[in-house]
Design an enzyme around this catalytic site. Structure first.
Site, PDB file in Angstrom:
ATOM      1  N   LYS A  88      15.384  -1.940 -10.270  1.00 19.01           N
ATOM      2  CA  LYS A  88      15.447  -0.778  -9.913  1.00 19.01           C
ATOM      3  C   LYS A  88      14.930  -0.817  -8.242  1.00 19.01           C
ATOM      4  O   LYS A  88      13.872  -1.792  -8.471  1.00 19.01           O
ATOM      5  CB  LYS A  88      14.900   0.625 -10.475  1.00 19.01           C
ATOM      6  N   ARG A 128       9.530  13.525 -19.692  1.00 16.10           N
ATOM      7  CA  ARG A 128      10.169  13.221 -18.381  1.00 16.10           C
ATOM      8  C   ARG A 128      11.788  13.807 -18.618  1.00 16.10           C
ATOM      9  O   ARG A 128      11.980  14.822 -18.563  1.00 16.10           O
ATOM     10  CB  ARG A 128      10.017  11.964 -17.825  1.00 16.10           C
ATOM     11  N   HIS A 156      10.593   5.964 -23.943  1.00 20.93           N
ATOM     12  CA  HIS A 156       9.658   5.334 -22.550  1.00 20.93           C
ATOM     13  C   HIS A 156       8.173   5.935 -22.986  1.00 20.93           C
ATOM     14  O   HIS A 156       7.804   7.158 -23.406  1.00 20.93           O
ATOM     15  CB  HIS A 156       9.927   5.846 -21.476  1.00 20.93           C
ATOM     16  N   ARG A 158      12.457  -3.905 -21.812  1.00 18.14           N
ATOM     17  CA  ARG A 158      12.694  -3.370 -20.307  1.00 18.14           C
ATOM     18  C   ARG A 158      11.455  -3.995 -19.635  1.00 18.14           C
ATOM     19  O   ARG A 158      10.556  -3.409 -19.485  1.00 18.14           O
ATOM     20  CB  ARG A 158      12.798  -2.009 -20.175  1.00 18.14           C
ATOM     21  N   TYR A 205      -5.146   3.918  18.374  1.00 16.86           N
ATOM     22  CA  TYR A 205      -5.119   5.504  18.816  1.00 16.86           C
ATOM     23  C   TYR A 205      -6.359   5.871  18.461  1.00 16.86           C
ATOM     24  O   TYR A 205      -6.876   5.913  17.349  1.00 16.86           O
ATOM     25  CB  TYR A 205      -3.996   5.911  17.731  1.00 16.86           C
ATOM     26  N   CYS A 234      -0.925   1.409  13.617  1.00 11.00           N
ATOM     27  CA  CYS A 234       0.051   1.941  14.433  1.00 11.00           C
ATOM     28  C   CYS A 234       1.219   1.807  13.756  1.00 11.00           C
ATOM     29  O   CYS A 234       1.533   1.340  12.565  1.00 11.00           O
ATOM     30  CB  CYS A 234       0.415   1.416  15.786  1.00 11.00           C
ATOM     31  N   MET A 235       2.384   2.336  14.463  1.00 17.64           N
ATOM     32  CA  MET A 235       3.636   2.313  13.766  1.00 17.64           C
ATOM     33  C   MET A 235       4.164   0.892  13.583  1.00 17.64           C
ATOM     34  O   MET A 235       4.810   0.431  12.435  1.00 17.64           O
ATOM     35  CB  MET A 235       4.786   2.906  14.385  1.00 17.64           C
ATOM     36  N   ASP A 236       3.871  -0.084  14.479  1.00 17.24           N
ATOM     37  CA  ASP A 236       4.354  -1.464  14.359  1.00 17.24           C
ATOM     38  C   ASP A 236       3.484  -2.374  14.702  1.00 17.24           C
ATOM     39  O   ASP A 236       3.928  -3.683  14.420  1.00 17.24           O
ATOM     40  CB  ASP A 236       5.519  -1.624  15.596  1.00 17.24           C
TER      41      ASP A 236
END
Ligand SMILES: *Cc1c(COP(=O)(O)O)cnc(C)c1O
Length: 373
Positions: free
Chosen positions: A39, A137, A166, A222, A266, A311-313
């Site tokens: 998953k 759950r 689980h 699992r 920043y 920063c973002m990038d």
């Protein structure tokens, strides 16, 4: 400079031999069937290559959380049985049957809907009955289980393929909660015995339970986090034969020497104290590298601190302890370099989270590169 450093900003390397090695260890040490849990794009590692590697090493089932994840696997040519653990939206029943998935049920309305959908298509639906033995759950309450099993058993279009639960605390040293869940699950299995065949799969163990409780293996486990070579928890460490599959890398895109008193990034949260060498790397929070204080990376085999806001990038790294660093050098965010290593667990500790969240959070725009395919 290697090829990746010359052509990419940031990338993840996934060693598929590590995946195969880890699955093989579980196969050899447990002698039950293995479901590779893939998953969340195989915990950020890439679902299709990881699934192929796990199958090569002996996994006979795959586990996913969403129908879209199963669709990707089937489109990728994978015909291995797939269990969908989680919620299936009502309008997705027919697509799920078309993909030949094994579906999780725990309420009568779900069983009825699947019975109708399978009948209409004149096919059969394979079901795994989920029991809530204490996770709280999803799952049927223990007193509801027998009636549901009977209903599946008597339906002409439903196959009672599996039953599972689980654990909530398998990753803890304290065994009491898991003992209680095992008691409840085993009592349910006794009640269900008229409906169980020798090939019905019975499963309860995630990675932590596979390693810590031989009594919980039944006939299928699992396997998630341990397959990736990552620790199930601080309390249940993997045997040394396991190897982490994932490394996350980038390059130095720029280096400069700045006088004391210069603000970095920043908000100028970092100010140079003296003359400092500051590098830049093209990785940011949009890649899943969190905007958090205290990040570290490896440069030339040494640990170097990230300074100033992520920063973002991009973000900046202090290079005073690595004077030999130069533009284009490979920088390791997770993995080994020289004799140093930063584990996903180390980054998780810095971020106040768990290794699962670190690897699942590595962004889509970071290409995955497969070694030992
Ligand atoms: C994710 C998941 C697993 C795998 O757990 P790990 O701790 O990664 O081994 C097993 N079972 C279910 C139902 C899951 O959702």
């Amino acid at each position: 400079m290697n090829d990746y450093a010359a052509s990419l900003s940031s990338w993840v390397e996934v060693d598929l031999e590590a995946i195969r090695n880890n699955v093989r260890w579980i196969k050899e040490n447990s002698s039950v069937q293995v479901m590779a849990v893939v998953k969340a794009d195989a915990y950020g590692h890439g679902a299709i290559p990881v699934s192929h590697a796990a199958i090569q090493a002996g996994a006979s089932w795959l586990g996913v959380a969403r129908i879209e994840e199963a669709l990707e696997l089937r489109k990728g040519g994978i015909s291995t049985p797939i269990v969908l653990f989680g919620y299936l939206p009502p309008h997705k029943l027919v697509p799920a049957l078309q993909l030949d998935l094994s579906l999780t049920v725990w309420r009568e309305d779900q069983i009825n809907a699947l019975e109708n959908a399978a009948k209409e298509r004149n096919c059969s639906a394979r079901l795994h009955l989920k029991i809530d033995s204490g996770m709280g759950r999803i799952g049927a309450q223990p007193e509801e289980v027998t009636a549901l099993a009977r209903k599946i058993h008597h339906s002409r279009h439903l196959v009672f393929e599996g039953v599972f639960t689980h654990f909530a605390c398998a990753d803890k040293r304290d065994h009491q909660t898991t003992d209680r869940q095992m008691d409840i699950f085993c009592r349910c299995l006794e009640e269900l015995s008229p409906y169980l065949r020798p090939d019905t799969v019975i499963h309860s163990s995630n990675s932590a339970a596979v390693l810590s409780r031989k009594d919980s293996l039944f006939n299928l486990v699992r396997l998630g986090i341990a397959m990736y070579g990552l620790q199930p928890s601080e309390e249940w460490m993997l045997p040394s034969a396991f190897r982490p599959a994932l490394s996350w890398k980038t390059v130095l895109s720029h280096i400069k020497t700045l006088p004391p008193g210069r603000g970095i990034s920043y908000g100028h949260r970092y100010i140079t104290q003296k003359t400092e060498r500051i590098g830049t790397i093209p990785v940011g929070y949009a890649d899943g590298y969190r905007r958090w204080n205290g990040n570290i990376v490896l440069v030339k085999g040494s640990i170097a601190p990230i300074v100033g806001r992520v920063c973002m990038d991009q973000c900046m790294v202090q290079l005073d302890d690595v004077p030999q660093a130069s533009c284009g050098d490979e920088v390791v965010l997770i993995g080994e370099q020289g004799r140093q290593r930063i584990r996903a667990e180390d980054i998780a500790n810095i971020w106040g989270t768990i290794n699962y969240e670190v690897v699942c959070g590595i962004g889509k725009r970071v290409p995955r590169i497969y070694l030992n395919e």
